[in-house]
Design a protein around this motif. Structure first.
Motif, PDB file in Angstrom:
ATOM      1  N   GLU A 118     -11.436   0.427  -1.691  1.00  0.00           N
ATOM      2  CA  GLU A 118     -12.198  -0.953  -1.337  1.00  0.00           C
ATOM      3  C   GLU A 118     -11.831  -1.835  -1.813  1.00  0.00           C
ATOM      4  O   GLU A 118     -10.966  -3.205  -0.081  1.00  0.00           O
ATOM      5  CB  GLU A 118     -13.279  -0.583  -1.588  1.00  0.00           C
ATOM      6  N   PRO A 119     -10.901  -2.423  -3.009  1.00  0.00           N
ATOM      7  CA  PRO A 119     -10.299  -3.812  -3.093  1.00  0.00           C
ATOM      8  C   PRO A 119      -8.967  -3.356  -2.990  1.00  0.00           C
ATOM      9  O   PRO A 119      -8.122  -4.765  -2.032  1.00  0.00           O
ATOM     10  CB  PRO A 119     -10.676  -3.878  -4.894  1.00  0.00           C
ATOM     11  N   VAL A 120      -8.182  -2.660  -2.075  1.00  0.00           N
ATOM     12  CA  VAL A 120      -6.965  -2.520  -1.288  1.00  0.00           C
ATOM     13  C   VAL A 120      -7.049  -3.164   0.192  1.00  0.00           C
ATOM     14  O   VAL A 120      -6.680  -3.561   0.114  1.00  0.00           O
ATOM     15  CB  VAL A 120      -6.178  -1.358  -1.115  1.00  0.00           C
ATOM     16  N   LEU A 121      -8.147  -2.680   0.632  1.00  0.00           N
ATOM     17  CA  LEU A 121      -8.811  -2.511   2.157  1.00  0.00           C
ATOM     18  C   LEU A 121      -9.329  -3.967   2.037  1.00  0.00           C
ATOM     19  O   LEU A 121      -8.884  -5.381   2.906  1.00  0.00           O
ATOM     20  CB  LEU A 121      -9.604  -1.456   2.747  1.00  0.00           C
ATOM     21  N   ALA A 122      -9.740  -4.149   1.022  1.00  0.00           N
ATOM     22  CA  ALA A 122     -10.149  -5.841   1.081  1.00  0.00           C
ATOM     23  C   ALA A 122      -8.617  -7.102   1.292  1.00  0.00           C
ATOM     24  O   ALA A 122      -8.644  -8.286   1.333  1.00  0.00           O
ATOM     25  CB  ALA A 122     -10.941  -6.264  -0.295  1.00  0.00           C
ATOM     26  N   GLY A 123      -7.687  -6.535   0.343  1.00  0.00           N
ATOM     27  CA  GLY A 123      -6.285  -7.345   0.110  1.00  0.00           C
ATOM     28  C   GLY A 123      -5.678  -7.274   1.993  1.00  0.00           C
ATOM     29  O   GLY A 123      -6.456  -6.966   2.861  1.00  0.00           O
ATOM     30  N   ALA A 124      -4.549  -8.217   2.681  1.00  0.00           N
ATOM     31  CA  ALA A 124      -4.020  -8.200   3.570  1.00  0.00           C
ATOM     32  C   ALA A 124      -3.637  -6.831   4.093  1.00  0.00           C
ATOM     33  O   ALA A 124      -2.182  -7.276   4.307  1.00  0.00           O
ATOM     34  CB  ALA A 124      -3.319  -8.952   3.525  1.00  0.00           C
ATOM     35  N   VAL A 125      -4.074  -5.432   4.164  1.00  0.00           N
ATOM     36  CA  VAL A 125      -4.025  -3.940   4.451  1.00  0.00           C
ATOM     37  C   VAL A 125      -4.560  -3.784   5.632  1.00  0.00           C
ATOM     38  O   VAL A 125      -5.361  -3.791   5.058  1.00  0.00           O
ATOM     39  CB  VAL A 125      -3.897  -3.332   3.145  1.00  0.00           C
ATOM     40  N   GLY A 126      -4.266  -2.877   6.431  1.00  0.00           N
ATOM     41  CA  GLY A 126      -4.736  -3.035   8.101  1.00  0.00           C
ATOM     42  C   GLY A 126      -4.674  -1.429   7.238  1.00  0.00           C
ATOM     43  O   GLY A 126      -4.470  -1.090   6.659  1.00  0.00           O
ATOM     44  N   ARG A 127      -5.805  -1.242   7.741  1.00  0.00           N
ATOM     45  CA  ARG A 127      -6.575   0.710   7.803  1.00  0.00           C
ATOM     46  C   ARG A 127      -5.157   1.887   7.863  1.00  0.00           C
ATOM     47  O   ARG A 127      -4.753   2.628   7.312  1.00  0.00           O
ATOM     48  CB  ARG A 127      -7.962   1.127   8.154  1.00  0.00           C
ATOM     49  N   ARG A 186     -11.912   3.302  -5.292  1.00  0.00           N
ATOM     50  CA  ARG A 186     -10.358   2.655  -5.329  1.00  0.00           C
ATOM     51  C   ARG A 186      -9.397   1.934  -3.741  1.00  0.00           C
ATOM     52  O   ARG A 186      -8.193   1.028  -4.366  1.00  0.00           O
ATOM     53  CB  ARG A 186      -9.577   3.811  -5.576  1.00  0.00           C
ATOM     54  N   LEU A 240     -16.453   2.433   6.074  1.00  0.00           N
ATOM     55  CA  LEU A 240     -15.815   2.542   4.993  1.00  0.00           C
ATOM     56  C   LEU A 240     -17.103   2.924   3.974  1.00  0.00           C
ATOM     57  O   LEU A 240     -18.455   3.219   4.154  1.00  0.00           O
ATOM     58  CB  LEU A 240     -14.691   1.875   4.299  1.00  0.00           C
ATOM     59  N   ALA A 282       1.061  -1.290  -0.065  1.00  0.00           N
ATOM     60  CA  ALA A 282      -0.090  -0.314   0.120  1.00  0.00           C
ATOM     61  C   ALA A 282       1.093   1.110  -0.011  1.00  0.00           C
ATOM     62  O   ALA A 282       0.785   2.338  -0.479  1.00  0.00           O
ATOM     63  CB  ALA A 282      -0.914  -0.244   1.005  1.00  0.00           C
ATOM     64  N   GLU A 317      -9.251   8.709  -2.644  1.00  0.00           N
ATOM     65  CA  GLU A 317      -9.704   6.664  -2.778  1.00  0.00           C
ATOM     66  C   GLU A 317     -10.389   6.145  -2.585  1.00  0.00           C
ATOM     67  O   GLU A 317     -10.473   5.291  -2.750  1.00  0.00           O
ATOM     68  CB  GLU A 317      -7.855   6.142  -2.379  1.00  0.00           C
TER      69      GLU A 317
END
Lengths: 539, 309
Positions: free
Chosen positions: A391-400, A389, A537, A298, A384
């Protein structure tokens, strides 16, 4: 077939080419409705800036003798001419036009270019234009509506300026008001061309702003080169035309023709391009990218998204440092002879030597502008998120937090970088006191960070109200810029984090307020991030 | 069998709108689960809760044995998500975005990535803005199917795909199931759901109204029967579970609750049957019944409101 059924076709045939503008009226009303807050605020701030001038000038150059003195000195002071421009008469009106003309023109230009890009390329880039254009909307209608919306803003500004300055001379006020509005329209039509060239609204805004910056530099260079009126360079810049209109000093009305010609020519180019272009496409096509990507986190994504604007801001700050550094000696000479001006710079910059006071106030202004950068960078998070955009990043293994940290590192680190580059710019332009000036630049950083922290807090707490952070930055800018000149009460000045910074270079370094601001910035950002982690979100 | 997703009594309000009103959902590991419901029923809200993007007001949700809000990152490592409307970055190429999404999950299988790009006929060098709607979906689909994950959450993933690509998509879902992955498929394309899903849940107004395998659901609905008889029908109207009875001389057409089918057939054969066709309900009929119930109910509430006023 009945006559009624024939009517629409007959009407189409009769109006022919003008169908290119079909729907303009509706689009214009729609644009003004969407801008019902933005345009009035920009126009009001600009008008306030202009109309506050006579009062603050009276306090600086109250007597005719003081004003005549100023005129004489400007003849020999290239630096101040570069910063503000030449002055043509010693009346209060002429001094007002001299002092604020370039800045009011530039602000009108920014308003106009933002309005035009917002209603043209922004709409196409987002895809909203497609649905609108599928209605009874001519090919050139959106561009026309955007330009007319800018015209409404500029005309309103002109009206306020003319009405507010009429007391200094009706003709002068008319020339000045019209001139400012004309500068606005020159950049509105310039933006109209740029949006045909690029597919990105952000890039269109950046490019048009760069043209505006070039116009400012041309005028400054031209004015510093000649002590009698303007040199050729000045005449290349629309801001130079504004000063050569000589409002309140024997108006040269024919200069308005230059504006008209430029607006007409640019509009013609924009219209020609707009008529030949596919909706959503541009004349500078997007090049293909790599089939495989190296972005792996990220943070890398955030850097990839922001690096262009960081580069642009960095260049601007460094150059500003060089330019301000180069004119420091000359400006200090001028101010030295005027007690009131000395007092003003002292209020902005500090008590010690006049050179230091000038340096301190310039560094302070750069700090205020850095606050704009930090807000724009923090609000990338908002962009973002609301665009979908994130949403799919945060649906990955990325904490807010990690996602936000990527952008915030660039926002806060970038602000520090900008001030560092300003200091280096001064080092190149002024070549003296390198250490102290660098220190003075870095001392601004905690105050910039407080504004950034507020932006994070607003974004974390009320995602829908995050853009209010622009209001915070605007208020801080207004307090820092106009506050000292207007004798605003100290309680108001204290609202701005910049008001608490030690006056460097020259003044004593005070660690107390700097540390307090640092802690405050961290606390605000921390509270914002905590809120972000706990909220839904938005989609 | 273990559960991939368990949701019970989920509530979520946005201001005065109750998006989820006690929703239940159970998805077994390794199954393809269809998630159906009219627009605004709460499908996407549920999915966003499952992704930890929204926080439920009350109720419990577990995804792969963890709390999707508290352990979002750990859960996401094993999930691939495809939204119904993919937004891309203007200045990043499709290939870059696929790799980014992959790395933000458990990782990407490069062989499968190139294979999928070929099968979906995607040009990965185009930049975000230049993709059509269908191609943007493909970017997210390739990233999802090539990712090394246990659970795929697909929210109307095929919107904008052409029928050929729809076919490729269905093949991919089958392959994923064969590898033992769990798939939650929210879709309005009923043939797609009928083709792919082991079980379905139908939700309405934020609540689950039906859940089970298609066979089970069919059992709960009506079968249409039309027959030509040897004589005039006798006593059909009195049988329980018979609807829309239409008698034209010796021809009979009717709808019957599937669990009451036996009684109807007995009655018909007592009269003597010359020809008989019986059609099980399609998913569409099953689905429409729930949709129509809702419209009917809404109309009714509206009327009540009118009266109340």
């Amino acid at each position: 077939m009945t006559a009624a059924a024939l009517a629409p076709e007959a009407r189409d045939a009769r109006t022919g080419g003008s169908r290119q503008l079909a729907g303009t009226g509706i689009l214009l009303r729609f644009a003004l409705r969407r801008d019902r807050v933005m345009i009035p605020v920009w126009v009001a701030v600009n008008a306030l800036m202009v109309l506050s001038m006579p009062k603050s000038l009276t306090s600086l150059y109250g007597t005719a003798a003081a004003r005549a003195d100023l005129l004489r000195q400007l003849d020999t002071n290239a630096s101040l001419r570069a910063l503000i421009g030449p002055v043509f008469d010693d009346s209060l009106g002429a001094l007002t036009a001299w002092r604020i003309g370039s800045y009011a023109g530039a602000l009108a230009a920014v308003t106009s270019l933002l309005v035009v890009v917002r209603h043209t390329r922004d709409e196409e880039e987002s895809g909203r234009q497609e649905l609108v254009s599928s209605g009874m909307v001519g090919r050139r209608a959106p561009l026309t509506a955007g330009l007319l919306a800018a015209l409404v803003a500029d005309a309103a500004l002109a009206l306020l300026v003319v009405a507010g300055l009429a007391g200094q001379g009706v003709l002068g006020a008319l020339a000045f008001g019209l001139g400012i509005a004309c500068v606005g329209m020159v950049f509105a039509t310039a933006a109209a061309i740029v949006v045909q060239l690029t597919e990105s609204a952000r890039l269109a805004r950046g490019l048009t702003a760069a043209v505006l910056g070039a116009a400012f530099v041309l005028r400054a260079a031209g004015d510093s080169a000649s002590n009698h009126g303007s040199s050729v360079l000045t005449w290349l810049s629309p801001l130079g035309w504004l000063e050569n209109l000589r409002a309140f000093a024997g108006e040269r009305w024919w200069v308005l023709l230059l504006f008209a010609a430029a607006v007409a020519a640019q509009a013609a180019v924009a219209y020609a391009l707009a008529g030949r272009r596919d909706t959503g496409m541009s004349f500078l096509p997007t090049r293909p990218g790599p089939a495989r990507g190296r972005l792996g986190s990220a943070a890398a994504l955030a850097w990839r998204l922001q690096r262009g604007s960081v580069l642009g801001w960095s260049t601007g700050f460094f150059l500003a440092g060089v330019v301000y550094g180069g004119m420091t000696d000359g400006a200090a000479d001028l101010v030295r002879d005027n007690k009131q001006a000395r007092d003003l710079f002292a209020r902005m910059g500090g008590q010690s030597g006049i050179t230091d006071a000038f340096l301190a106030s310039m560094v302070g202004i750069m700090g205020l502008v850095a606050a704009l950068y930090v807000v724009s960078s923090v609000l990338r998070l908002y962009g973002e998120e609301t665009s979908g955009r994130a949403e799919p990043v945060l649906a990955g293994a990325v904490g807010r937090l990690r996602w936000a940290a990527g952008h915030l590192t660039i926002a806060f680190g970038g602000a520090a970088l900008l001030m560092l580059l300003t200091g280096l710019g001064f080092a190149v332009g002024y070549r003296k006191e390198v250490g102290p000036i660098l220190g003075a630049c870095l001392v601004q950083v905690p105050a910039v960070w407080v504004v950034g922290g507020l932006a994070v807090l607003l974004y974390g707490l009320l995602p829908r109200g995050a853009t209010a952070a622009w209001g915070v930055a605007g208020a801080v800018l207004l307090i820092g810029w106009v506050g000292p000149a207007l004798d605003v009460p100290q309680t108001v000045l204290d609202l701005s984090p910049f008001g608490h910074l030690p006056k460097l270079p020259g003044g004593p370094m005070e660690w107390g307020p700097v540390l307090v601001l640092l802690v405050l910035a961290v606390a605000l950002a921390g509270a914002g991030l905590t809120a972000l982690r706990r909220r839904d979100l938005t989609t | 069998m273990t559960k991939a997703i368990t949701v019970s009594g989920l509530h979520k309000s946005f201001g005065r709108t109750h998006a989820l009103d006690g929703l239940d959902l159970e998805i077994e590991a390794g199954e393809v689960h269809g998630f159906l419901g009219p627009n605004g029923a709460g499908k996407s809200t549920t999915i966003r809760v499952l992704l930890g993007l929204l926080r439920a007001d009350s109720g419990a949700a577990q995804v792969l044995g963890r709390d999707p809000w508290a352990d979002a990152v750990a859960v996401h490592r094993r999930i691939a998500y495809v939204p119904g409307d993919v937004t891309l970055w203007r200045n990043l190429s499709g290939g870059e975005v696929i790799d980014l999404y992959g790395r933000l999950r458990g990782g990407l299988d490069p062989r499968r990535r190139s294979e999928l790009i070929e099968r979906f006929e995607l040009d990965p060098t185009h930049k975000g803005r230049t993709y059509s709607k269908g191609n943007r979906q493909k970017v997210a689909l390739v990233a999802a199917f090539a990712s090394d994950v246990d659970l795929l959450i697909l929210d109307e993933p095929t919107s904008g795909l052409d029928p050929l690509m729809e076919e490729v998509f269905q093949r991919c879902v089958e392959e994923e199931r064969d590898r033992g992955r769990t798939i939650l498929l929210s879709s309005h394309i009923l043939s797609e759901v009928e083709e792919l899903c082991d079980r379905v849940s139908i939700i309405r107004k934020g609540r689950t109204v039906e859940t089970g395998s298609l066979a089970e659901l069919r059992h709960l609905t009506r079968t249409s029967v039309s027959a030509e008889l040897a004589g005039p029908p006798n006593g059909l109207a009195r049988l329980p579970g018979v609807h829309d009875l239409d008698v034209q001389g010796r021809r009979v057409r009717l709808q019957v609750d599937t669990d009451k089918l036996n009684d109807v057939l007995r009655s018909l054969s007592e009269t003597g049957v010359r020809s008989l066709t019986s059609t099980p309900p399609t998913l569409e009929e099953l689905f429409l019944r729930h949709y129509q119930n809702e419209t009917a109910e809404t109309a009714q509430t509206d009327e009540t409101d009118e009266v109340a006023r």
